[in-house]
Design an enzyme around this catalytic site. Structure first.
Site, short mmCIF file in Angstrom:
data_model
loop_
_atom_site.label_atom_id
_atom_site.label_comp_id
_atom_site.label_asym_id
_atom_site.label_seq_id
_atom_site.Cartn_x
_atom_site.Cartn_y
_atom_site.Cartn_z
N LEU A 1 -4.48 -5.55 -4.25
CA LEU A 1 -3.47 -4.50 -4.22
C LEU A 1 -2.09 -5.06 -3.86
O LEU A 1 -1.92 -5.68 -2.80
CB LEU A 1 -3.87 -3.42 -3.21
CG LEU A 1 -2.91 -2.24 -3.06
CD1 LEU A 1 -2.81 -1.45 -4.37
CD2 LEU A 1 -3.34 -1.33 -1.91
N ASP A 2 -1.11 -4.83 -4.74
CA ASP A 2 0.29 -5.22 -4.53
C ASP A 2 0.46 -6.71 -4.25
O ASP A 2 1.40 -7.11 -3.55
CB ASP A 2 0.91 -4.40 -3.39
CG ASP A 2 0.97 -2.92 -3.71
OD1 ASP A 2 1.05 -2.58 -4.90
OD2 ASP A 2 0.92 -2.10 -2.78
N GLU A 3 -0.43 -7.53 -4.78
CA GLU A 3 -0.37 -8.97 -4.54
C GLU A 3 -0.13 -9.77 -5.82
O GLU A 3 -0.14 -11.00 -5.80
CB GLU A 3 -1.70 -9.45 -3.91
CG GLU A 3 -2.00 -8.86 -2.54
CD GLU A 3 -1.34 -9.62 -1.41
OE1 GLU A 3 -0.66 -10.62 -1.69
OE2 GLU A 3 -1.52 -9.21 -0.24
N GLY B 1 0.79 -1.21 0.00
CA GLY B 1 0.00 0.00 0.00
C GLY B 1 0.83 1.27 0.00
O GLY B 1 1.99 1.29 -0.41
#
Length: 288
Positions: free
Chosen positions: A231-233, A205
């Site tokens: 998110l960001d995965e 994040g």
């Protein structure tokens, strides 16, 4: 049959359940149509029994790419292979999205201009105006699309239209500080690349450098990954780190981290453009 491919090179990527005869079937088909193996890598995920392979095929005088495609389609059906064949000289079209930070964007533009990145850049899209002069100095069209804080649907519709109008093969978020809508993540799956200024999965994040400083980490890093709805995965393409210590302020972390971000993004994008990244689930195999 000769296809006039004496000077051409092709990259073939394959993945499927591991089973006997795969390497022989693939290499035999290449040789059977006059191709030569310039570069070859393969890997088997023993736990999942999944096989990955990447071959660079030399366009020998008698290599018949159309005949090879017809033949290999039958092989792919027999072994249930997920595959792609691309001509190496056909540069992908890369649209770059950025916000206010210039370090990643300027590095990509420099590497593209100097011939280090095998692609074309039809445009840069930004939700701020401050990068316009730098982008246009490189001879690249610049599109300003403001993104409001509340209802962002119209802005992202404009961004999507620009991406499609420029026929983008790949979209790079070069510190584009906006969360992509789910439908765009799905539409551009495995074509949408982000640089996150943290060594994921740590500090997902916003504001990761502050989080890292507050935690007193001894290593900071950056992660280049494909964007998904989580998110960001998304599947990780490339990562790197730099050592820090207790004397470093948050500004020191930002300064040191920018260098890592630049190199990680450029390497990750290059691997993607050269078809070195094979995705399986939320993991990647990168033949680098």
């Amino acid at each position: 049959m000769q296809s006039g491919n004496a000077d051409k090179m092709f990259t073939l990527t394959t993945s499927c359940i591991d089973q006997p005869g795969l390497v022989a079937a693939v290499s035999g088909s290449i040789a059977g149509h006059g191709g030569t193996l310039v570069e070859s890598h393969n890997h088997t995920d023993a736990q999942q029994r999944w096989f990955f392979m990447r071959n660079v095929i030399g366009g020998a005088p008698h290599f018949d790419d159309k005949g090879f495609i017809n033949d290999f389609t039958k092989i792919a059906e027999k072994y249930a292979i997920d595959w792609s064949l691309s001509e190496n000289k056909q540069a992908e079209r890369v649209v770059i999205l950025a916000s206010q930070s210039s370090h990643c964007l300027s590095d990509l533009l420099y590497r593209w201009k100097s011939g280090e990145l095998p692609c074309s850049i039809p445009c840069v899209i930004s939700n701020h105006e401050n990068l316009r002069s730098m982008v246009e100095w490189h001879g690249v069209p610049f599109h300003y699309v403001p993104v409001p804080k509340t209802d962002k649907r119209e802005a992202f519709a404009s961004i999507e239209a620009l991406i499609d109008r420029h026929d983008a093969d790949t979209i790079v978020l070069a510190r584009f500080m906006q969360i992509m809508p789910p439908h765009l993540c799905e539409k551009y799956a495995h074509r949408l690349i982000n640089i996150h200024h943290s060594f994921l999965p740590s500090f997902i994040g916003a504001n990761p450098y502050q989080k890292a400083h507050d935690r007193g980490v001894k290593l900071i890093g950056a992660t280049c990954h494909y964007v998904t709805t989580d998110l960001d995965e998304g599947p990780i393409i490339e990562q790197d780190v730099v050592r820090v210590d207790h004397s470093c302020s948050k500004d020191d972390l930002v300064r040191l981290g920018r260098d890592v971000e630049r190199s990680v993004l450029s390497r990750g994008l290059r691997y993607h453009l050269e078809h070195r990244v094979l995705v399986h689930g939320n993991k990647t195999v990168v033949f680098n």
